[in-house]
Design an enzyme around this catalytic site. Structure first.
Site, mmCIF file in Angstrom:
data_model
loop_
_atom_site.group_PDB
_atom_site.id
_atom_site.type_symbol
_atom_site.label_atom_id
_atom_site.label_comp_id
_atom_site.label_asym_id
_atom_site.label_seq_id
_atom_site.Cartn_x
_atom_site.Cartn_y
_atom_site.Cartn_z
ATOM 1 N N PHE A 220 3.007 9.559 3.208
ATOM 2 C CA PHE A 220 4.409 9.636 3.579
ATOM 3 C C PHE A 220 5.292 8.657 2.821
ATOM 4 O O PHE A 220 6.505 8.819 2.775
ATOM 5 C CB PHE A 220 4.583 9.379 5.089
ATOM 6 C CG PHE A 220 3.896 10.406 5.944
ATOM 7 C CD1 PHE A 220 3.701 11.689 5.487
ATOM 8 C CD2 PHE A 220 3.441 10.067 7.201
ATOM 9 C CE1 PHE A 220 3.066 12.638 6.278
ATOM 10 C CE2 PHE A 220 2.805 11.010 8.000
ATOM 11 C CZ PHE A 220 2.619 12.299 7.531
ATOM 12 N N GLY B 254 0.835 -1.199 0.000
ATOM 13 C CA GLY B 254 0.000 0.000 0.000
ATOM 14 C C GLY B 254 0.862 1.238 0.000
ATOM 15 O O GLY B 254 2.093 1.167 0.095
ATOM 16 N N ASP C 57 -4.332 9.690 13.721
ATOM 17 C CA ASP C 57 -4.749 9.077 12.455
ATOM 18 C C ASP C 57 -5.270 7.661 12.690
ATOM 19 O O ASP C 57 -4.931 6.730 11.969
ATOM 20 C CB ASP C 57 -3.590 9.069 11.463
ATOM 21 C CG ASP C 57 -4.067 8.960 10.015
ATOM 22 O OD1 ASP C 57 -5.264 9.208 9.761
ATOM 23 O OD2 ASP C 57 -3.250 8.631 9.138
#
Length: 507
Positions: free
Chosen positions: A239, A235, A349
């Site tokens: 960042f 994935g 997050d």
């Protein structure tokens, strides 16, 4: 909460525009940096003097383009949640008209509000309906704005004399061929940069953070194991990308995060946090690599992927008891972050994509690049605004856009995760009414007794895994509803949520 288009009016608060509508507005205003013209004239809320957006804010917004994010999206999020009296759609249209951004104002009137007549809102022939060129130039100069491609802005009379239907057809629906792909905010479930918040954890270099217990890997060795970072990509986020590999045929798989060159601070932040704790429900670090062109963090490989992936592709693998166990494990990991040090660490997050499942479906919270030291559960003050807040829009609490960082941010995000566990639905889906999950669920249960959780979960509960366990589903939903409370002071801390889930497990 986003509202359906048929419920929107001129008096609707701007923050209630759906994510899809804001994305479409972003594709209009990101062209030629037109958002800067809007940013220059947004006033402070509640009648205060001055402009809401400062030159430092603009610099942060400009930096979003470097990572493929929309500055317009962040600008609207911040403006829409500022002040006691929130900006309305009518306020938005008036400002767009003031700086002659007619395409966006026509889109709002015609496509979103579907007004039969809006001559009173957009009178392009009236010289008083917009600021003169000198005034706008003065404002943009005060913010040090350079509006690329707007040389004809002050003398644009191309709209004069045209009918609104023609304008709507020609402008609202013209192709986006001028739109650079990187300026378009496409995925609301991916990391999204908003405006402003805490400064990052203290800058440091990796060698000062790494201790003797962290293995240092050879970049060249990992490059070969991933076939020059071409194979087994798991994935990619804002960042960097994550790859699966093993260094020898008889060794275990590892997960390697290769950070983009612009994110050394996030590398150091993540490394600094991960060397501070050890908990079975937090993803642990195996090592790092600092001797190559990219910084690498190496983790234990989680064979069952993320919770989001499992819910979308293999929901039958997660029984109700397993969903409760995942919720418990996630809550324990978050609570450890909030309590293991004198000052709480806020993840910022929390989302199903960052909850990883090992071979036994044990939950481990990962991705600590955004962790910040924040305020505790009882602190309701707003922290000073400084650099950048990054998070994932549909999981973000309202106060996040105002730079208020506390443990209650993670509580809100966890509430969305609980909704995913109960419903089995994607956090964002354009094919359903109420694109974001919270809005969709609120619409579905609007006519039901909010105290009757069992009736509610019979309506929204995941039916793909066999008989509904009403007891577990109802309790998960009840905790979710508490966590997504819009007002921070009424939202529970994660320690309280964990106690509730542990009580459910015992009973």
């Amino acid at each position: 909460m986003a509202l359906q288009r048929d419920r929107l009016t001129l008096n609707t608060e701007l923050r209630h525009l759906s994510i899809k509508d804001r994305i479409q507005l972003s594709t209009i205003l990101d062209i030629d940096h037109n958002w800067k013209l809007l940013a220059a004239i947004i006033p402070k809320p509640d009648g205060m003097d001055g402009s809401l957006i400062t030159s430092s804010n603009v610099k942060v917004l400009e930096d979003l383009l470097k990572i493929g994010k929309s500055p317009t999206q962040a600008l609207l999020d911040f403006w829409g949640t500022s002040g006691r009296k929130r900006a309305t759609i009518e306020d938005f249209i008036k400002l767009l008209n003031s700086c002659r951004l007619y395409r966006a104002s026509l889109f709002l009137c015609n496509d979103i509000l579907k007004l039969e007549s809006f001559d009173h809102l957009i009178d392009i022939n009236c010289s008083d309906s917009y600021l003169d060129t000198e005034s706008i130039n003065k404002m943009t100069n005060n913010l040090n704005l350079n509006t690329k491609g707007n040389t004809s802005f002050g003398d644009d009379k191309s709209f004069a004399g045209k009918g609104f239907s023609e304008l709507s057809t020609n402008l609202c629906h013209q192709p986006m061929d001028k739109m650079d792909a990187k300026n378009c905010f496409l995925d609301p479930s991916a990391p999204n940069e908003s405006l402003i918040s805490f400064s990052t954890l203290e800058d440091n270099n990796a060698q000062n953070i790494v201790n003797e217990n962290i293995m240092q890997y050879s970049y060249e060795e990992i490059r070969r194991a991933t076939n020059d970072f071409a194979d087994h990509k798991l994935g990619e986020g804002a960042f960097g990308a994550v790859y699966r590999c093993r260094l020898r045929r008889d060794s275990d798989f590892i997960a390697v995060k290769r950070l983009k060159s612009d994110f050394q601070k996030q590398f150091l932040s993540e490394l600094k946090v991960m060397t501070k704790f050890s908990h079975k429900n937090l993803l642990s670090i195996c090592g790092i690599s600092c001797d190559g062109p990219s910084l690498l963090i190496i983790y234990h490989y989680m064979s069952n992927g993320s919770l989001q992936e499992c819910l979308e592709k293999r929901p039958q693998c997660l029984s109700w008891s397993q969903r409760l166990a995942i919720a418990l494990g996630t809550a324990r990991g978050i609570c450890h972050l909030h309590t293991f040090d004198a000052k709480p660490y806020v993840h910022r997050d929390i989302k199903s994509a960052n909850i990883l499942l090992d071979n036994d479906l044990n939950a481990r919270v990962g991705d600590f690049g955004l962790v910040r030291v924040g305020s505790g559960a009882d602190n309701t003050s707003t922290k000073p605004l400084a650099t950048t807040i990054i998070g994932t829009t549909i999981y973000m609490a309202p106060e996040a856009y105002r730079g208020d960082i506390s443990v209650k941010l993670d509580s809100f995000s966890f509430g969305i995760v609980l909704l995913e566990l109960v419903s089995g639905l994607k956090p964002y889906d354009e094919s359903r009414e109420g694109f974001d999950l919270l809005s969709y669920v609120e619409e579905r249960v609007a006519d039901l007794d909010e105290e009757d959780e069992r009736s509610i979960v019979r309506t929204i509960g995941d039916q793909s895994i066999g008989p509904l366990d009403e007891r577990i589903a109802a309790e998960l939903y009840r905790n979710s509803r508490k966590c997504v409370e819009q007002r921070k002071k009424y939202r529970p801390a994660m320690t309280e949520v964990l106690q509730s889930l542990e009580c459910l497990e015992r009973n």
